[in-house]
Design an enzyme around this catalytic site. Sequence first.
Site, PDB file in Angstrom:
ATOM      1  N   THR A  19       9.210   2.608  -4.340  1.00 30.29           N
ATOM      2  CA  THR A  19       8.517   3.791  -3.810  1.00 30.29           C
ATOM      3  C   THR A  19       7.254   3.450  -3.035  1.00 30.29           C
ATOM      4  OG1 THR A  19       7.334   4.055  -5.904  1.00 30.29           O
ATOM      5  CG2 THR A  19       9.404   5.280  -5.640  1.00 30.29           C
ATOM      6  N   GLY A  20       6.853   2.169  -3.025  1.00 21.91           N
ATOM      7  CA  GLY A  20       5.661   1.762  -2.286  1.00 21.91           C
ATOM      8  C   GLY A  20       5.961   1.511  -0.824  1.00 21.91           C
ATOM      9  N   VAL A  22       5.873  -1.293   0.989  1.00 22.17           N
ATOM     10  CA  VAL A  22       6.760  -2.432   1.224  1.00 22.17           C
ATOM     11  C   VAL A  22       8.134  -2.176   0.622  1.00 22.17           C
ATOM     12  CG1 VAL A  22       7.117  -4.903   0.796  1.00 22.17           C
ATOM     13  CG2 VAL A  22       4.834  -4.052   1.387  1.00 22.17           C
ATOM     14  N   ARG A  47       7.046   6.885 -14.069  1.00 23.23           N
ATOM     15  CA  ARG A  47       6.654   8.166 -13.460  1.00 23.23           C
ATOM     16  C   ARG A  47       7.429   8.449 -12.176  1.00 23.23           C
ATOM     17  NH1 ARG A  47       2.332   4.734 -12.518  1.00 23.23           N
ATOM     18  NH2 ARG A  47       1.826   4.355 -10.322  1.00 23.23           N
ATOM     19  N   ARG A 113       2.655 -17.831  -6.102  1.00 23.97           N
ATOM     20  CA  ARG A 113       2.644 -18.564  -4.839  1.00 23.97           C
ATOM     21  C   ARG A 113       2.192 -20.009  -4.958  1.00 23.97           C
ATOM     22  NH1 ARG A 113      -0.158 -13.663  -1.483  1.00 23.97           N
ATOM     23  NH2 ARG A 113       1.727 -12.387  -1.171  1.00 23.97           N
ATOM     24  N   CYS A 142       0.723 -12.021   3.838  1.00 25.91           N
ATOM     25  CA  CYS A 142       1.099 -11.536   5.175  1.00 25.91           C
ATOM     26  C   CYS A 142       0.354 -12.255   6.287  1.00 25.91           C
ATOM     27  CB  CYS A 142       0.879 -10.031   5.258  1.00 25.91           C
ATOM     28  SG  CYS A 142      -0.755  -9.487   4.686  1.00 25.91           S
ATOM     29  N   ARG A 251     -10.765  -6.395   7.741  1.00 28.80           N
ATOM     30  CA  ARG A 251      -9.932  -5.191   7.761  1.00 28.80           C
ATOM     31  C   ARG A 251     -10.387  -4.310   8.928  1.00 28.80           C
ATOM     32  NH1 ARG A 251      -5.487  -5.274   5.010  1.00 28.80           N
ATOM     33  NH2 ARG A 251      -6.504  -5.549   2.994  1.00 28.80           N
ATOM     34  N   HIS A 258      -1.089  -6.837  11.935  1.00 32.38           N
ATOM     35  CA  HIS A 258      -2.244  -7.730  11.878  1.00 32.38           C
ATOM     36  C   HIS A 258      -2.377  -8.495  13.198  1.00 32.38           C
ATOM     37  CE1 HIS A 258      -2.563  -6.798   7.751  1.00 32.38           C
ATOM     38  NE2 HIS A 258      -2.184  -7.927   7.199  1.00 32.38           N
TER      39      HIS A 258
END
Length: 352
Positions: A19-20, A22, A47, A113, A142, A251, A258
């Site tokens: 649901t996010g 990504v 949820r 990672r 990313c 940011r 990006h």
Amino acid sequence: MTWSKKLPENPVVAVAGATGAVGKEFLQVLHDVDFPASEVRALASARSAGKKLPFLGCGQVPAGELTVQEMTPEAFEGVDIALFSAGASVSKEMREAVVKAGAVMIDNSSAFRMDEDVPLVVPEVNPAAAFEHNGVIANPNCSTIQMVVALKPLYDIAPITRVVVSTYQAASGAGAPAMEELYSQTSEYLDGKRGDELTVSAFQHQIAYNCIPHIDKFLEDDSTKEEWKMVVETKKIMGDDNIKVAATCVRVPVLRCHGEAVNVEFAGEVSVEAARAALEAAPGITVMDDPANNTYPMPGLLAGTDDTYVGRLRKDPTVEHGLAMWVVADQIRKGAALNAVQIAQLLMRGEV
């Protein structure tokens, strides 16, 4: 340890964190590449269980809706490939269950990672590493992904000794709430609100009409963790601990692509002409570099694209063997979902 399980011709794919931002992009990319799945499971927190997500279909899975299931250890039974973008803590919590179920976890978080037993893979750069795993493969940060895609063809001409990179990172890198905050805060600003009147929650400061030189937490040396990631991940992916990387991560009020200003120093001479030819021939790269016609990559115009775009290629006269370039890629696609699905495609092929 090398994973010995052979993936089936039509694997069961789980999308963890469906649901996010990504997670939804995972579903889009699976459709776009027509991944040969026999089943796609949308998993998320309790949820979100029961929610319906639109899905355009892929492989043997028809277009329609996917019903979100609660992500539990049992939810991975029968799964072959688990695409994760649910946060580092969830990835760590679910790792054992995923591997025990016989699935390969391709994880988009920072959880694994830098683990020695987990490969950090960008298919255009180090595809062979994808086959040296013990059930978990990490998707890099990313900002690192798009940079190393551009660095690899240049490194193949001459070893890279130093990289100085300044990033211009989109709101999407902080997730769906951050993207919404950019929208809403811009609207508030245009309505005349300023300073304390603006709603600030996803970022440390106002993002609308502003740049924030602060991504992730500050470390003891006053660099940020995002900058640290670019340093250590570049070395691991490129397989060269001698590359020096200096990063400043910022940011900016861009929605999802990006941009990066990258200065590269080499051990030997690399001409602009040779660099351009190598970049143009490299997989996953589009060169957009025609200054006479104002042609160069721009984040606002490249959302939804798959390639890494390179422009403003020129000599760096401040070092003996140096080049400068501007690199742009869609953070949600190549910087996250697409790279992970490309890793899955590698595994399906069974060879580099």
